[in-house]
Design a protein around this motif. Structure first.
Motif, mmCIF file in Angstrom:
data_model
loop_
_atom_site.group_PDB
_atom_site.id
_atom_site.type_symbol
_atom_site.label_atom_id
_atom_site.label_comp_id
_atom_site.label_asym_id
_atom_site.label_seq_id
_atom_site.Cartn_x
_atom_site.Cartn_y
_atom_site.Cartn_z
ATOM 1 N N PRO A 95 6.062 -20.582 -3.951
ATOM 2 C CA PRO A 95 5.457 -19.632 -4.802
ATOM 3 C C PRO A 95 5.483 -20.263 -6.391
ATOM 4 O O PRO A 95 6.124 -21.330 -6.577
ATOM 5 C CB PRO A 95 6.954 -18.704 -5.269
ATOM 6 C CG PRO A 95 7.968 -19.226 -4.347
ATOM 7 C CD PRO A 95 7.389 -20.285 -3.521
ATOM 8 N N ALA A 96 4.640 -20.053 -6.901
ATOM 9 C CA ALA A 96 4.222 -20.481 -8.367
ATOM 10 C C ALA A 96 5.499 -20.707 -9.248
ATOM 11 O O ALA A 96 6.655 -19.529 -9.258
ATOM 12 C CB ALA A 96 3.031 -19.648 -9.200
ATOM 13 N N GLY A 97 5.378 -21.655 -10.105
ATOM 14 C CA GLY A 97 6.740 -21.596 -11.119
ATOM 15 C C GLY A 97 7.884 -22.314 -10.369
ATOM 16 O O GLY A 97 9.062 -22.281 -10.862
ATOM 17 N N THR A 98 7.772 -22.915 -9.077
ATOM 18 C CA THR A 98 8.974 -23.480 -8.437
ATOM 19 C C THR A 98 8.896 -24.993 -8.497
ATOM 20 O O THR A 98 7.935 -25.456 -8.622
ATOM 21 C CB THR A 98 9.199 -22.852 -7.152
ATOM 22 O OG1 THR A 98 8.186 -23.102 -6.132
ATOM 23 C CG2 THR A 98 9.571 -21.594 -7.194
ATOM 24 N N VAL A 99 10.096 -25.663 -8.259
ATOM 25 C CA VAL A 99 10.141 -27.151 -8.026
ATOM 26 C C VAL A 99 10.649 -27.304 -6.687
ATOM 27 O O VAL A 99 11.660 -26.608 -6.369
ATOM 28 C CB VAL A 99 10.913 -27.890 -9.003
ATOM 29 C CG1 VAL A 99 11.185 -29.346 -8.548
ATOM 30 C CG2 VAL A 99 10.442 -27.503 -10.352
ATOM 31 N N ILE A 100 10.303 -28.092 -5.777
ATOM 32 C CA ILE A 100 10.723 -28.332 -4.184
ATOM 33 C C ILE A 100 10.762 -29.668 -4.184
ATOM 34 O O ILE A 100 10.125 -30.510 -4.481
ATOM 35 C CB ILE A 100 9.487 -27.824 -3.351
ATOM 36 C CG1 ILE A 100 9.545 -26.426 -3.271
ATOM 37 C CG2 ILE A 100 10.076 -28.257 -1.873
ATOM 38 C CD1 ILE A 100 8.500 -25.895 -4.350
ATOM 39 N N MET A 125 6.574 -23.620 -18.660
ATOM 40 C CA MET A 125 6.824 -23.721 -17.193
ATOM 41 C C MET A 125 7.662 -24.698 -16.851
ATOM 42 O O MET A 125 7.869 -25.789 -17.197
ATOM 43 C CB MET A 125 5.394 -23.834 -16.552
ATOM 44 C CG MET A 125 5.295 -23.721 -15.136
ATOM 45 S SD MET A 125 3.531 -23.886 -14.267
ATOM 46 C CE MET A 125 3.456 -22.572 -13.530
ATOM 47 N N PHE A 126 8.594 -24.598 -15.642
ATOM 48 C CA PHE A 126 9.297 -25.502 -15.167
ATOM 49 C C PHE A 126 10.496 -25.631 -16.151
ATOM 50 O O PHE A 126 11.059 -26.764 -16.008
ATOM 51 C CB PHE A 126 8.872 -26.836 -14.838
ATOM 52 C CG PHE A 126 7.539 -26.637 -13.707
ATOM 53 C CD1 PHE A 126 7.772 -25.959 -12.533
ATOM 54 C CD2 PHE A 126 6.266 -26.785 -14.083
ATOM 55 C CE1 PHE A 126 6.732 -25.590 -11.742
ATOM 56 C CE2 PHE A 126 5.435 -26.533 -13.178
ATOM 57 C CZ PHE A 126 5.318 -25.981 -12.052
ATOM 58 N N GLU A 127 10.905 -24.712 -17.135
ATOM 59 C CA GLU A 127 12.077 -24.989 -17.973
ATOM 60 C C GLU A 127 13.214 -25.382 -17.300
ATOM 61 O O GLU A 127 14.213 -26.327 -17.546
ATOM 62 C CB GLU A 127 12.305 -23.584 -18.689
ATOM 63 C CG GLU A 127 11.194 -23.422 -19.600
ATOM 64 C CD GLU A 127 10.107 -22.769 -19.069
ATOM 65 O OE1 GLU A 127 10.186 -22.274 -18.082
ATOM 66 O OE2 GLU A 127 9.002 -22.980 -19.801
ATOM 67 N N GLN A 128 13.642 -24.546 -15.873
ATOM 68 C CA GLN A 128 14.712 -25.050 -15.125
ATOM 69 C C GLN A 128 14.838 -26.435 -14.580
ATOM 70 O O GLN A 128 15.843 -27.217 -14.656
ATOM 71 C CB GLN A 128 14.978 -24.144 -14.100
ATOM 72 C CG GLN A 128 15.498 -22.790 -14.677
ATOM 73 C CD GLN A 128 15.424 -21.966 -13.246
ATOM 74 O OE1 GLN A 128 14.553 -22.187 -12.129
ATOM 75 N NE2 GLN A 128 16.562 -20.981 -13.301
ATOM 76 N N ALA A 129 13.657 -26.913 -14.336
ATOM 77 C CA ALA A 129 13.641 -28.355 -13.821
ATOM 78 C C ALA A 129 13.861 -29.365 -14.851
ATOM 79 O O ALA A 129 14.704 -30.413 -15.239
ATOM 80 C CB ALA A 129 12.155 -28.506 -13.297
#
Length: 133
Positions: free
Chosen positions: A33-38, A1-5
């Motif tokens: 939404p689940a799986g996002t970073v804000i 999870m959060f690979e992009q971050a």
């Protein structure tokens, strides 16, 4: 999870908003939404918030890393800016005292463009998006 971050690459995500105006109040409700970073904005004033549903990790300069699950309510301090890792779909509301119903005017009233606008030095350290996972 959060690979992009972790990789430092991000894609824009739509965050549905509900704007509610009551006498003396603006209530902003957002779906995360689940799986996002804000990364949130810098708030000029203390204000209440409610996380209605969901599961997040929240990082702030003031409080460090905190795990929060809805139903949760709290008070955001002056100068808060959050980095949020969303584990489950989350609904979050913030409450700002204002008589305005103009969203641009409200943003000018409650959001600082930088910490220096609050009379503070900008933080040296960048928020670290780690949860120990």
């Amino acid at each position: 999870m959060f690979e992009q971050a972790k990789a430092g690459t991000f894609e824009p995500v739509e965050y549905p908003l509900i704007h509610t105006f009551r006498p003396g109040w603006y209530i902003r409700t957002i779906f995360l939404p689940a799986g996002t970073v804000i990364i949130g904005k810098i708030h000029k004033f203390e204000h209440p918030y409610i996380i209605w549903t969901g599961h997040v990790h929240v990082k702030t300069e003031q409080d460090g890393m905190e795990e929060i699950r809805g139903m949760h309510r709290g008070i955001s301090p002056v100068g808060v800016q959050r980095a949020i890792l969303v584990h489950e779909d989350t609904i979050w509301s913030v409450f700002h005292p204002t008589d305005s119903t103009d969203l641009d005017e409200i943003e000018r009233q409650v959001i600082a463009k930088s910490f220096t606008e609050l009379g503070w030095e900008d933080p040296v350290a960048v928020l670290q998006l780690t949860t120990g996972e």
